[in-house]
Design a protein around this motif. Structure first.
Motif, mmCIF file in Angstrom:
data_model
loop_
_atom_site.group_PDB
_atom_site.id
_atom_site.type_symbol
_atom_site.label_atom_id
_atom_site.label_comp_id
_atom_site.label_asym_id
_atom_site.label_seq_id
_atom_site.Cartn_x
_atom_site.Cartn_y
_atom_site.Cartn_z
ATOM 1 N N LEU A 44 0.616 -1.074 -0.100
ATOM 2 C CA LEU A 44 0.088 0.010 -0.227
ATOM 3 C C LEU A 44 1.094 1.271 0.228
ATOM 4 O O LEU A 44 0.504 1.916 -0.623
ATOM 5 C CB LEU A 44 -0.906 -0.022 1.172
ATOM 6 C CG LEU A 44 -1.647 1.173 1.454
ATOM 7 C CD1 LEU A 44 -3.255 0.887 1.910
ATOM 8 C CD2 LEU A 44 -1.299 2.173 2.362
ATOM 9 N N LEU A 45 1.884 1.367 0.833
ATOM 10 C CA LEU A 45 2.817 2.421 0.806
ATOM 11 C C LEU A 45 3.399 2.583 -0.431
ATOM 12 O O LEU A 45 3.584 3.889 -0.726
ATOM 13 C CB LEU A 45 3.766 2.310 2.048
ATOM 14 C CG LEU A 45 3.049 2.280 3.508
ATOM 15 C CD1 LEU A 45 4.289 2.220 4.495
ATOM 16 C CD2 LEU A 45 2.466 3.588 3.713
ATOM 17 N N ILE A 46 3.974 1.596 -1.158
ATOM 18 C CA ILE A 46 4.696 1.793 -2.548
ATOM 19 C C ILE A 46 3.617 2.350 -3.456
ATOM 20 O O ILE A 46 4.061 3.169 -4.135
ATOM 21 C CB ILE A 46 5.165 0.359 -2.751
ATOM 22 C CG1 ILE A 46 6.183 -0.064 -1.928
ATOM 23 C CG2 ILE A 46 5.681 0.458 -4.325
ATOM 24 C CD1 ILE A 46 6.827 -1.478 -2.172
ATOM 25 N N LEU A 47 2.514 1.679 -3.411
ATOM 26 C CA LEU A 47 1.440 2.151 -4.428
ATOM 27 C C LEU A 47 1.030 3.837 -4.230
ATOM 28 O O LEU A 47 1.030 4.614 -5.131
ATOM 29 C CB LEU A 47 0.065 1.347 -4.263
ATOM 30 C CG LEU A 47 0.056 -0.127 -4.774
ATOM 31 C CD1 LEU A 47 -1.318 -0.898 -4.549
ATOM 32 C CD2 LEU A 47 0.812 -0.216 -6.224
ATOM 33 N N LEU A 48 1.020 4.042 -3.037
ATOM 34 C CA LEU A 48 0.512 5.389 -2.578
ATOM 35 C C LEU A 48 1.729 6.302 -2.959
ATOM 36 O O LEU A 48 1.563 7.456 -3.630
ATOM 37 C CB LEU A 48 0.205 5.524 -1.060
ATOM 38 C CG LEU A 48 -0.247 6.799 -0.742
ATOM 39 C CD1 LEU A 48 -1.452 7.370 -1.056
ATOM 40 C CD2 LEU A 48 -0.504 6.777 0.895
ATOM 41 N N LEU A 49 2.848 5.932 -2.600
ATOM 42 C CA LEU A 49 4.137 6.927 -2.994
ATOM 43 C C LEU A 49 4.255 7.246 -4.425
ATOM 44 O O LEU A 49 4.388 8.184 -4.955
ATOM 45 C CB LEU A 49 5.351 6.390 -2.047
ATOM 46 C CG LEU A 49 5.469 6.826 -0.724
ATOM 47 C CD1 LEU A 49 6.668 6.006 -0.196
ATOM 48 C CD2 LEU A 49 5.685 8.185 -0.786
#
Ligand code: TRP
Length: 446
Positions: free
Chosen positions: A178-183
């Motif tokens: 999730l963090l990778i997608l969001l960033l």
């Protein structure tokens, strides 16, 4: 004492599961919508204050009583006091929290189902299936109920595997994703023409409209976002070992939660001004920035359409982000209800999980069938009214009725220097006086 329902293997696993519960559609959709309509930076500022000063102490309380009692909310609240009738009242509050959890799940699964439906739209376009595309993008009882049930089934499959093999393992993969997608998405959007205007809109309030509604919205947002009141964090706390430092873990969960909300604002609001620079309409008739479903299901898809085939990829990534965020949140709500059935009906996790899935599917189907009458009402009743009220009850039971020494002992496990810490000087007072007062005054203000 080993928890009878399971245990997180590591503190990191707890952190991913609890942050997974906290980070959800509330952060990536609710927060930017609220910020867009309530003066951007001003809302952000008030939200940050409320998250740390009001929601964080309640979060510590939930996790602490959960680890202490290792039971679901009705038994936990009942066990905190020796006074018989208050114990019965605690049990009733606990039962009502489960009803609220089922209601929250009822509407949450519908919204999560929308994300899942929109995730598939680019594929339907790619394979030239216009009928399927229309079905996925138009509201209907069959789409809403169908995708909500699919979402319940997917999340239940994880709950079925248990705490460490299911929730912990899935969250430990999904949260970093999730963090990778969001960033990645945020950086991409910030590089587009027109994004700078959105950043300015988000971070520099040009007009201060400070109001009671704004504070109440921010309070509701903070409680919803940290999944407080219905015993989610209580149950996750019950899976923690005695060496876990609860104030620290709770602070980390809060920090991840507000950081994701902040980042999501930096993605969504600039995305809107990028859309505006492509000639799309981003304001309503009153001149306010569009929010809610219009924002996610009209403005953003229209923006993706202007980007050609690259837009299809961005669209898939965006809705995948939404699905992942909703999934880890869904685990937590379903888990609360499952544990409740295990405890009250003395049945196995598998039976309880199945019962939870059936009940939650039915509630979602009913809300989808009477959407106009029930949807907003359920959201308002469960999140604006009941969640802060239940939070207030947790402050009262943990702060006033629970024996102070037991509380101290419980918290000091995993945090031996607690007695001399600033946290112990401030938190009990805070939980007893400030949090209840703030919650009550927010109500009166409204
Ligand atoms: N916190 C999640 C979000 O921001 C939603 C959520 C998960 C929740 N579990 C909860 C809300 C329990 C209230 C109560 O989207």
């Amino acid at each position: 004492m080993a928890a009878k329902h399971g245990n997180f293997k590591t503190s990191f696993g707890f952190l991913m599961a609890a942050a997974g519960s906290a980070v959800g559609l509330g952060n990536i959709w609710g927060f930017p919508s609220n910020a867009a309509q309530n003066g951007g930076a001003l809302f952000l500022f008030i939200y940050l204050i409320l998250a740390f000063l009001l929601a964080y102490p309640v979060l510590v309380a939930e996790i602490t009583i959960g680890r202490y009692s290792k039971k679901s909310m009705p038994d936990t609240l009942a066990s905190l006091t020796d006074i018989k009738y208050l114990s019965i009242v605690g049990r009733c509050i606990g039962h009502s929290s489960i009803i609220v959890a089922i209601l929250i799940n009822g509407f949450y699964m519908i919204v999560a189902g929308w994300m899942l439906a929109y995730l598939f739209i680019p594929f339907m376009q790619f394979f030239s299936m216009p009928d399927a595309e229309i079905f996925l993008s138009s509201q209907s009882v069959s789409r809403d109920a169908g995708f909500a049930v699919i979402f319940v089934i997917i999340s239940s499959a994880v709950i079925y595997q248990g705490v460490d093999k299911g929730i912990e393992r899935a969250s430990s993969v999904l949260m970093p994703l999730l963090l990778i997608l969001l960033l990645g998405l945020t950086v991409y959007v910030l590089c587009q023409d027109g994004a700078v205007k959105g950043v300015a809109l988000y971070l520099y309030p040009n007009e201060l409209h400070f109001s009671a509604a704004l504070i109440l919205n921010a309070l509701g947002q903070a409680f919803f976002s940290l999944s407080l009141g219905v015993g989610v964090m209580l149950i996750y706390g019950s899976y923690l070992n005695s060496d876990a430092n609860l104030p620290k873990l709770a602070a980390q969960v809060t920090l991840i939660d507000v950081s994701v909300a902040f980042l999501a604002g930096l993605l969504i609001i600039p995305a809107m001004t990028v859309a505006e620079s492509h000639g799309l309409l981003i304001h309503d008739t009153e001149g306010l920035l569009l929010a809610g479903p219009d924002l996610i299901f009209q403005v953003l898809p229209a923006l993706f359409d202007t980007m050609g085939w690259g837009g299809a990829i961005v669209s898939v990534i965006f809705f995948l982000l939404m699905v992942v965020a909703a999934l880890t949140s869904a685990f937590s709500i379903l888990e609360v209800v499952t544990v409740y059935f295990i405890d009250t009906l003395s049945i196995s996790r598998h039976q309880a999980g199945l019962l939870t899935a059936i009940i939650n599917s039915l509630v979602s189907i009913i809300i989808a069938a009477y959407f106009t009458e029930l949807f907003d009402l359920t959201v308002f009743f469960s999140t604006s009214l009941m969640q802060p009220l239940l939070g207030l009850m947790i402050c009262i039971y943990c702060g006033w009725l629970w024996h102070r020494d037991t509380c101290l002992q419980s918290l000091a496990e995993g945090y031996p220097e607690l007695r001399s810490s600033l946290f112990w000087k401030v938190w009990p007072f805070y939980l007893r006086f400030i949090c209840p007062l703030l919650i009550i005054s927010c109500f009166f203000y409204n």
